[in-house]
Design an enzyme around this catalytic site. Structure first.
Site, PDB file in Angstrom:
ATOM      1  N   GLY A   9       0.871  -1.441   0.001  1.00 55.97           N
ATOM      2  CA  GLY A   9       0.007   0.118   0.011  1.00 55.97           C
ATOM      3  C   GLY A   9       0.801   1.361   0.050  1.00 55.97           C
ATOM      4  O   GLY A   9       2.095   1.380   0.121  1.00 55.97           O
ATOM      5  N   HIS A  10       0.096   2.448  -0.020  1.00 56.76           N
ATOM      6  CA  HIS A  10       0.913   3.528  -0.072  1.00 56.76           C
ATOM      7  C   HIS A  10       1.546   4.136   1.212  1.00 56.76           C
ATOM      8  O   HIS A  10       1.291   3.751   2.443  1.00 56.76           O
ATOM      9  CB  HIS A  10      -0.106   4.942  -0.394  1.00 56.76           C
ATOM     10  CG  HIS A  10      -1.318   4.902   0.828  1.00 56.76           C
ATOM     11  ND1 HIS A  10      -2.471   4.053   0.841  1.00 56.76           N
ATOM     12  CD2 HIS A  10      -1.244   5.822   1.823  1.00 56.76           C
ATOM     13  CE1 HIS A  10      -3.046   4.582   1.872  1.00 56.76           C
ATOM     14  NE2 HIS A  10      -2.358   5.465   2.501  1.00 56.76           N
ATOM     15  N   ASN A  11       2.799   4.434   1.047  1.00 54.34           N
ATOM     16  CA  ASN A  11       3.615   4.956   2.045  1.00 54.34           C
ATOM     17  C   ASN A  11       4.252   3.781   2.791  1.00 54.34           C
ATOM     18  O   ASN A  11       5.093   4.093   3.650  1.00 54.34           O
ATOM     19  CB  ASN A  11       2.986   5.901   3.044  1.00 54.34           C
ATOM     20  CG  ASN A  11       2.417   7.121   2.479  1.00 54.34           C
ATOM     21  OD1 ASN A  11       2.697   7.629   1.565  1.00 54.34           O
ATOM     22  ND2 ASN A  11       1.391   7.524   3.129  1.00 54.34           N
ATOM     23  N   VAL A  12       4.201   2.683   2.306  1.00 51.33           N
ATOM     24  CA  VAL A  12       5.032   1.359   2.762  1.00 51.33           C
ATOM     25  C   VAL A  12       6.419   1.740   2.540  1.00 51.33           C
ATOM     26  O   VAL A  12       6.900   2.139   1.626  1.00 51.33           O
ATOM     27  CB  VAL A  12       4.409   0.208   2.191  1.00 51.33           C
ATOM     28  CG1 VAL A  12       5.452  -0.945   2.871  1.00 51.33           C
ATOM     29  CG2 VAL A  12       3.077  -0.068   2.909  1.00 51.33           C
ATOM     30  N   SER A  70       1.523   2.854   5.012  1.00 46.31           N
ATOM     31  CA  SER A  70       2.291   3.564   6.137  1.00 46.31           C
ATOM     32  C   SER A  70       2.956   2.599   6.933  1.00 46.31           C
ATOM     33  O   SER A  70       3.493   3.049   8.086  1.00 46.31           O
ATOM     34  CB  SER A  70       1.594   4.565   6.958  1.00 46.31           C
ATOM     35  OG  SER A  70       1.044   5.554   5.870  1.00 46.31           O
TER      36      SER A  70
END
Length: 367
Positions: A258-261, A278
């Protein structure tokens, strides 16, 4: 392409015995090996297969009596699977492509292609993209505007590198991989039902109709050197900062980041792993198939999670996890054994309860 036994042993950094000039054209399982094949009999358990096949040479375990096995030559491998990695690397042509651009490819004039780049049929390369020397981009792949590929990347059929994504050197994207799609990030004007139950741990009041507003993804994705991403895996771009994957990490098919991982170096993420937004993952972490990881948590270095483990909270470095919810492997095994004993314990409780409720007869009644 043929290799001699001596050449193969040299490439593996190990020893050989017998006829080092024997020509080998392929690797094979022992029982199906022909005279030109190198039989992979790396453990004593596989020795019986040599009698069924026609191999003249084999990879064997240290100390094996290759003459007694009817062979003319042998390569002795102290670590068999490591030898297998070297043999397959030596014998795999690994998607050769002649340098040059296929006439059907569409390349923006502002894109930059370094030396010896290969571009296959129906590839699209966007404006201001930069392709490193020796990279190969196979049929129907696309490289978005402003994307950067380091040297010797391999972008396989139908893979998508979205705009402004950055790939290090020797990155491999397998067919259908999508790097840099928008993150799944939405918000409601009022407190959402999800926010409410997170705060109340399950209690929910009556809420008005909710409308989800998109939070756009202004970040991108950065993959370090020697990262490999499997078929149909997806890595979302960050909301503000980049989603990142460290050098040497290997990602299997059907994995979702997912985003920001942030994933560290030399990790192994097996098929159907999902890591929510995240979350930070340390170095050398191994997540087996179908592991799920909650958002906004941290997984320390060297964590290993068994298949289908569900990680809902921070995991300390070096922890071995199993189960849903995740717990230490030894605790999970103990709990699992206790769970299997539950039916027997219930039967004992029911029997004890029945005995307790049974009326006690009075000896005087029998007179």
């Amino acid at each position: 392409m043929a290799h001699t036994v001596a050449e193969i042993a040299a490439a593996l950094g190990t020893t050989w015995e017998g006829d080092g000039d024997l020509a080998i054209t392929r690797a094979s399982e022992p029982a199906t090996a022909g005279p030109d094949a190198l039989a992979l009999a790396m453990k004593p358990d596989y020795a019986d297969g040599l009698a069924q096949g026609r191999a003249r040479a084999a990879v064997l375990w240290p100390g094996a009596d290759w003459r007694a096995l009817g062979l003319e030559a042998a390569i002795l491998a102290p670590r068999p699977r490591m030898a297998l990695a070297g043999i397959t690397r030596l014998m795999d042509p690994w998607h050769p492509m002649a340098p040059g651009v296929h006439p059907s490819a569409v390349i923006d004039p502002s894109a930059t292609l370094a030396e010896d780049v290969s571009v296959g049929p129906f590839v699209v390369i966007g404006a201001h993209a930069s392709i490193g020397a020796g990279s190969r981009i196979q049929a129907h792949a696309s490289i978005g505007d402003g994307a950067t590929l380091g040297p010797d990347c391999l972008i396989r059929e139908g893979a998508r590198v979205c705009h402004h994504v950055r790939l290090g050197a020797r990155v491999i994207l397998h067919p259908g991989a999508v790097i840099g799609s928008d993150g799944f990030s939405y918000v409601t004007p009022e407190t959402s039902g999800v926010e409410e139950i997170r705060r109340s741990l399950g209690q929910r009041s009556v809420t008005p109709p909710q409308h989800w507003e998109r939070i756009h993804s202004l970040g991108s994705v950065t993959l370090g050197d020697d990262v490999e991403v499997g078929a149909n895996s997806t890595i979302d771009r960050g909301t503000i900062r980049d989603t990142t994957v460290g050098a040497g990490t290997r990602i299997d098919n059907l994995v979702m980041l997912g985003h920001n991982v942030q994933v560290g170096r030399d990790c192994l993420l097996c098929s159907q792993v999902g890591i929510a937004g995240s979350t930070r993952v340390g170095d050398r972490v191994v997540l087996a198939g179908q592991v799920g990881v909650n958002d906004n948590i941290f997984i320390g270095d060297d964590v290993i999670a068994a298949g289908a483990t569900k990680i809902y909270s921070n995991a300390p470095a070096g922890r071995v996890l199993m189960g849903a919810p995740a717990m230490k492997m030894e605790a999970h095994l103990e709990a699992y054994k206790a769970l299997r004993r539950l039916p027997r314990l219930l039967r004992r409780l029911e029997a004890a309860d029945a005995a307790r409720q049974k009326p006690v007869s009075n000896p005087a009644d029998s007179d």
